[in-house]
Write an enzyme that holds these catalytic residues in place. Structure first.
Site, mmCIF file in Angstrom:
data_model
loop_
_atom_site.group_PDB
_atom_site.id
_atom_site.type_symbol
_atom_site.label_atom_id
_atom_site.label_comp_id
_atom_site.label_asym_id
_atom_site.label_seq_id
_atom_site.Cartn_x
_atom_site.Cartn_y
_atom_site.Cartn_z
ATOM 1 N N SER A 1 -1.572 -10.870 -6.843
ATOM 2 C CA SER A 1 -0.364 -9.892 -6.926
ATOM 3 C C SER A 1 0.303 -9.583 -5.707
ATOM 4 C CB SER A 1 -0.733 -8.705 -7.588
ATOM 5 O OG SER A 1 -1.236 -7.728 -6.734
ATOM 6 N N GLY B 1 -8.606 -10.206 -7.611
ATOM 7 C CA GLY B 1 -9.352 -11.550 -7.593
ATOM 8 C C GLY B 1 -8.995 -11.822 -6.091
ATOM 9 N N ALA B 2 -7.583 -11.802 -5.802
ATOM 10 C CA ALA B 2 -7.103 -12.353 -4.271
ATOM 11 C C ALA B 2 -7.873 -11.715 -3.415
ATOM 12 C CB ALA B 2 -5.552 -12.154 -4.569
ATOM 13 N N ASN B 3 -8.018 -10.228 -3.534
ATOM 14 C CA ASN B 3 -8.255 -9.287 -2.492
ATOM 15 C C ASN B 3 -10.030 -9.837 -2.296
ATOM 16 O OD1 ASN B 3 -6.342 -7.866 -2.202
ATOM 17 N ND2 ASN B 3 -7.000 -6.171 -3.442
ATOM 18 N N LYS C 1 -17.764 7.689 -2.108
ATOM 19 C CA LYS C 1 -18.136 8.028 -0.801
ATOM 20 C C LYS C 1 -19.822 8.283 -0.781
ATOM 21 C CE LYS C 1 -14.323 10.625 0.833
ATOM 22 N NZ LYS C 1 -13.558 12.094 0.896
ATOM 23 N N THR D 1 -7.374 1.273 -0.970
ATOM 24 C CA THR D 1 -6.978 0.162 -1.805
ATOM 25 C C THR D 1 -7.856 -1.015 -1.276
ATOM 26 O OG1 THR D 1 -4.832 1.210 -1.756
ATOM 27 C CG2 THR D 1 -5.231 -0.941 -3.037
ATOM 28 N N ASP E 1 -12.932 -4.300 -3.505
ATOM 29 C CA ASP E 1 -12.840 -5.498 -3.757
ATOM 30 C C ASP E 1 -13.610 -5.938 -2.429
ATOM 31 O OD1 ASP E 1 -11.227 -5.537 -5.883
ATOM 32 O OD2 ASP E 1 -9.365 -5.356 -4.713
#
Ligand code: RIB
Length: 292
Positions: A11, A41-43, A213, A238, A242
């Site tokens: 994305s 997925g991309a991350n 954490k 963020t 991933d």
């Protein structure tokens, strides 16, 4: 170099930074707006490539400006994009992110990620077959996750299922996956009716529950173990999950023990939160090794 196939979403992340998160019906003034590549997925593909894996992305983007930027970003990070198809009937996926009060809120619009159908994955069967491990998440159609689990089982390739974002998953997919990495909220949904402790015991060295954490919890066959995370000054969380998943996949594929792999993954994830953007802080192999 281990080979990893990622079946998953891509994305463009549209990120607003604000001191206050607006409530329903409220308008607040933000401080900054940026667009950066994202998608679970991309991350995960980019994180695994930075950690030294040979990564093949199986995904779809729109035939649009964001789609081109997403593919370019894969290429800049050394991710093979032979199976990233620009589709004309849907726009690229987008994630609408608010960074406020030390955490993020995300609305993900799948767009072209809905074109990642079982048939589409079937076309990339040869890539899946050659992989040391396959990674998958849930920003793609549910039937595709089911098909990928079957395919990996048939081909004898381990599947790491990151069940994010949360949605129910069939027992048969849970059985077929080699590793499952829910956070506490996802675990409560996946293992409804049994306690977290029972879920971990049911799937020794297979289910790893991430607790932010605190670290990551699993059952080693004898005891429940908490592998602690590394304390850092977080700028943007963020993509931390991933990075954790990608590092775990790389380490497991390289033959590290479960405990070593989880430490490596925790370290990579802790480094990832020190910079802005899902992929901004994803560390290189050298950075993780030097900091371990
Ligand atoms: O896991 C973080 C990712 O979730 C973001 O990059 C965003 O795209 C959302 O899908």
């Amino acid at each position: 170099m281990v080979k990893i196939a990622v079946i998953g979403s891509s994305s463009m992340d549209l990120v607003v930074t604000s001191t206050k998160r607006p409530g329903a019906g409220e308008t607040v003034l933000g401080e900054a707006f940026k667009t950066v590549p994202g998608g679970k997925g991309a991350n995960q593909a980019v994180a695994a490539a930075r950690l030294g894996a040979d990564v093949y992305m199986i995904g779809c983007v729109g035939d649009d400006h964001y789609g081109k930027a997403i593919i370019q970003n894969f290429e800049e990070n050394g991710v093979t994009t032979d199976y990233v198809e620009p589709v004309t009937h849907m726009e690229s996926g987008t994630a609408h992110i608010i960074l406020a009060e030390g955490d993020n809120s995300i609305v993900f619009v799948k767009g072209a990620n809905d074109a990642i159908t079982p048939d589409y994955v079937q076309k990339a069967r040869a890539i899946v077959e050659q992989a040391d491990i396959v990674m998958i998440q849930q920003e793609i159609p549910v039937e595709t996750v089911e098909y990928a689990a079957e395919l990996c089982q048939e081909l004898g390739v381990p599947l790491l299922l990151n069940p994010a974002p949360a949605r129910p998953i069939s027992e048969s997919v849970l059985e077929k996956a080699a590793y499952i990495t829910p956070n506490e909220h996802e675990a409560a949904l996946l293992f409804a009716g049994i306690s977290q402790e029972e879920a971990l015991k049911k799937y020794p060295e297979k289910v790893f529950i991430t607790e932010g954490k605190r670290g990551v919890r699993y059952f080693n066959g004898e005891n429940e173990v908490l592998v602690p995370s590394y304390p850092v000054e977080a700028v943007d969380t963020t993509g931390a999950g991933d990075t954790f998943n990608a590092a775990l996949a790389v380490a497991l594929a390289e033959g590290k023990t479960i405990e070593e792999s989880l430490r490596f993954a925790n370290r990579a994830a802790s480094l990832s939160v020190t910079k802005f953007g899902a992929q901004g802080g994803m560390p290189s192999r050298k950075e993780v090794e030097e900091s371990l």
